[in-house]
Write a protein that holds these residues in place. Structure first.
Motif, PDB file in Angstrom:
ATOM      1  N   MET A 175       0.864  -1.161   0.000  1.00 58.39           N
ATOM      2  CA  MET A 175       0.000   0.000   0.000  1.00 58.39           C
ATOM      3  C   MET A 175       0.903   1.214   0.000  1.00 58.39           C
ATOM      4  SD  MET A 175      -3.021   0.921   2.724  1.00 58.39           S
ATOM      5  CE  MET A 175      -2.190   0.268   4.122  1.00 58.39           C
ATOM      6  N   SER A 176       0.788   2.072  -0.982  1.00 58.00           N
ATOM      7  CA  SER A 176       1.655   3.233  -1.033  1.00 58.00           C
ATOM      8  C   SER A 176       1.145   4.308  -0.082  1.00 58.00           C
ATOM      9  CB  SER A 176       1.785   3.737  -2.467  1.00 58.00           C
ATOM     10  OG  SER A 176       0.510   3.928  -3.023  1.00 58.00           O
ATOM     11  N   GLY A 177       0.557   5.360  -0.565  1.00 61.06           N
ATOM     12  CA  GLY A 177       0.113   6.449   0.300  1.00 61.06           C
ATOM     13  C   GLY A 177      -1.067   6.069   1.172  1.00 61.06           C
ATOM     14  N   VAL A 178      -1.007   6.500   2.405  1.00 61.30           N
ATOM     15  CA  VAL A 178      -2.103   6.278   3.344  1.00 61.30           C
ATOM     16  C   VAL A 178      -2.811   7.605   3.546  1.00 61.30           C
ATOM     17  CG1 VAL A 178      -2.711   5.641   5.703  1.00 61.30           C
ATOM     18  CG2 VAL A 178      -0.904   4.407   4.513  1.00 61.30           C
ATOM     19  N   THR A 179      -4.123   7.619   3.373  1.00 65.98           N
ATOM     20  CA  THR A 179      -4.918   8.819   3.585  1.00 65.98           C
ATOM     21  C   THR A 179      -5.852   8.579   4.755  1.00 65.98           C
ATOM     22  OG1 THR A 179      -4.836   9.277   1.218  1.00 65.98           O
ATOM     23  CG2 THR A 179      -6.488  10.462   2.504  1.00 65.98           C
ATOM     24  N   LEU A 180      -5.555   9.194   5.875  1.00 63.66           N
ATOM     25  CA  LEU A 180      -6.379   9.019   7.074  1.00 63.66           C
ATOM     26  C   LEU A 180      -7.529  10.025   7.005  1.00 63.66           C
ATOM     27  CD1 LEU A 180      -3.536   8.660   9.734  1.00 63.66           C
ATOM     28  CD2 LEU A 180      -4.655   6.880   8.403  1.00 63.66           C
ATOM     29  N   SER A 181      -8.533   9.704   6.197  1.00 62.11           N
ATOM     30  CA  SER A 181      -9.615  10.649   5.910  1.00 62.11           C
ATOM     31  C   SER A 181     -10.958  10.259   6.511  1.00 62.11           C
ATOM     32  CB  SER A 181      -9.763  10.810   4.400  1.00 62.11           C
ATOM     33  OG  SER A 181     -10.078   9.559   3.818  1.00 62.11           O
ATOM     34  N   ARG A 182     -11.047   9.102   7.142  1.00 63.45           N
ATOM     35  CA  ARG A 182     -12.323   8.645   7.713  1.00 63.45           C
ATOM     36  C   ARG A 182     -12.319   8.878   9.216  1.00 63.45           C
ATOM     37  NH1 ARG A 182     -15.931   4.202   6.261  1.00 63.45           N
ATOM     38  NH2 ARG A 182     -15.183   4.596   4.168  1.00 63.45           N
ATOM     39  N   ARG A 183     -13.267   9.670   9.707  1.00 62.19           N
ATOM     40  CA  ARG A 183     -13.384   9.938  11.144  1.00 62.19           C
ATOM     41  C   ARG A 183     -14.071   8.745  11.802  1.00 62.19           C
ATOM     42  NH1 ARG A 183     -15.603  15.334  14.110  1.00 62.19           N
ATOM     43  NH2 ARG A 183     -15.613  14.434  16.190  1.00 62.19           N
ATOM     44  N   LEU A 184     -13.408   8.169  12.812  1.00 69.08           N
ATOM     45  CA  LEU A 184     -13.909   6.977  13.491  1.00 69.08           C
ATOM     46  C   LEU A 184     -13.879   7.204  15.007  1.00 69.08           C
ATOM     47  CD1 LEU A 184     -11.768   4.486  11.421  1.00 69.08           C
ATOM     48  CD2 LEU A 184     -14.239   4.795  11.190  1.00 69.08           C
ATOM     49  N   THR A 185     -14.850   6.639  15.692  1.00 60.51           N
ATOM     50  CA  THR A 185     -14.883   6.691  17.151  1.00 60.51           C
ATOM     51  C   THR A 185     -14.495   5.326  17.681  1.00 60.51           C
ATOM     52  OG1 THR A 185     -16.643   8.351  17.118  1.00 60.51           O
ATOM     53  CG2 THR A 185     -16.316   7.148  19.176  1.00 60.51           C
ATOM     54  N   LEU A 186     -13.481   5.282  18.537  1.00 57.92           N
ATOM     55  CA  LEU A 186     -13.069   4.044  19.187  1.00 57.92           C
ATOM     56  C   LEU A 186     -13.966   3.821  20.392  1.00 57.92           C
ATOM     57  CD1 LEU A 186     -11.061   1.686  19.461  1.00 57.92           C
ATOM     58  CD2 LEU A 186      -9.609   3.221  20.812  1.00 57.92           C
ATOM     59  N   GLU A 187     -14.562   2.626  20.486  1.00 56.70           N
ATOM     60  CA  GLU A 187     -15.481   2.307  21.586  1.00 56.70           C
ATOM     61  C   GLU A 187     -15.064   1.014  22.268  1.00 56.70           C
ATOM     62  OE1 GLU A 187     -19.612   4.174  19.812  1.00 56.70           O
ATOM     63  OE2 GLU A 187     -19.235   2.050  19.515  1.00 56.70           O
ATOM     64  N   ARG A 188     -15.362   0.924  23.563  1.00 57.62           N
ATOM     65  CA  ARG A 188     -15.110  -0.312  24.305  1.00 57.62           C
ATOM     66  C   ARG A 188     -16.413  -0.771  24.950  1.00 57.62           C
ATOM     67  NH1 ARG A 188     -12.008   1.877  29.642  1.00 57.62           N
ATOM     68  NH2 ARG A 188     -13.839   2.892  30.493  1.00 57.62           N
ATOM     69  N   PRO A 189     -16.558  -2.094  25.150  1.00 61.15           N
ATOM     70  CA  PRO A 189     -17.781  -2.601  25.780  1.00 61.15           C
ATOM     71  C   PRO A 189     -17.735  -2.366  27.278  1.00 61.15           C
ATOM     72  CG  PRO A 189     -16.314  -4.418  25.263  1.00 61.15           C
ATOM     73  CD  PRO A 189     -15.672  -3.177  24.721  1.00 61.15           C
ATOM     74  N   GLU A 190     -18.903  -2.110  27.861  1.00 58.50           N
ATOM     75  CA  GLU A 190     -19.042  -1.957  29.309  1.00 58.50           C
ATOM     76  C   GLU A 190     -20.285  -2.693  29.760  1.00 58.50           C
ATOM     77  OE1 GLU A 190     -19.082   2.078  30.634  1.00 58.50           O
ATOM     78  OE2 GLU A 190     -16.957   2.355  30.223  1.00 58.50           O
ATOM     79  N   ARG A 191     -20.185  -3.298  30.925  1.00 55.85           N
ATOM     80  CA  ARG A 191     -21.347  -3.950  31.518  1.00 55.85           C
ATOM     81  C   ARG A 191     -21.989  -2.993  32.513  1.00 55.85           C
ATOM     82  NH1 ARG A 191     -19.674 -10.182  32.866  1.00 55.85           N
ATOM     83  NH2 ARG A 191     -19.331 -10.802  30.697  1.00 55.85           N
TER      84      ARG A 191
END
Length: 112
Positions: free
Chosen positions: A1-17
């Protein structure tokens, strides 16, 4: 993979009980932070889900690297959410060719 374009906004989530008030628990998801990624689809497949057949598509998501133990470093069992889609994280590794990036191997399940 040549160029990386970090263009997608993502939310990191974790599970909680959380208590359901009847002696049991319910699983919810809490946000850990916002990350920018490059989302690449891989070949998909059909699989048995809880309510029947589901389409499972694999994804390779590239993110900026974070140290082990940092809250912005994804872990298997967490998920990334963005643009109405949810990606379950199955594995995380450093990109050997570019150590400033992490590679997340994820799956998205969609009921047909």
């Amino acid at each position: 993979m040549s160029g990386v374009t970090l263009s997608r906004r993502l939310t990191l989530e974790r599970p909680e009980r959380v208590s359901d008030g009847a002696g049991g628990y319910a699983e919810t998801w809490s946000a850990l932070g916002t990350l920018w990624g490059d989302v690449q689809a891989k070949p998909g497949r059909m699989a048995n889900g809880e309510t029947g057949m589901v389409s499972v598509t694999g994804y390779r998501i590239t993110l900026r690297a974070a140290p082990v133990g940092h809250s912005n470093r994804p872990q298997p069992g967490q998920r990334l959410r963005g643009q109405g889609r949810v990606f379950a994280i199955n594995a995380v590794s450093e990109d050997a060719a570019r150590p400033q990036y992490l590679i997340c191997i994820c799956e998205e399940e969609v009921t047909p």
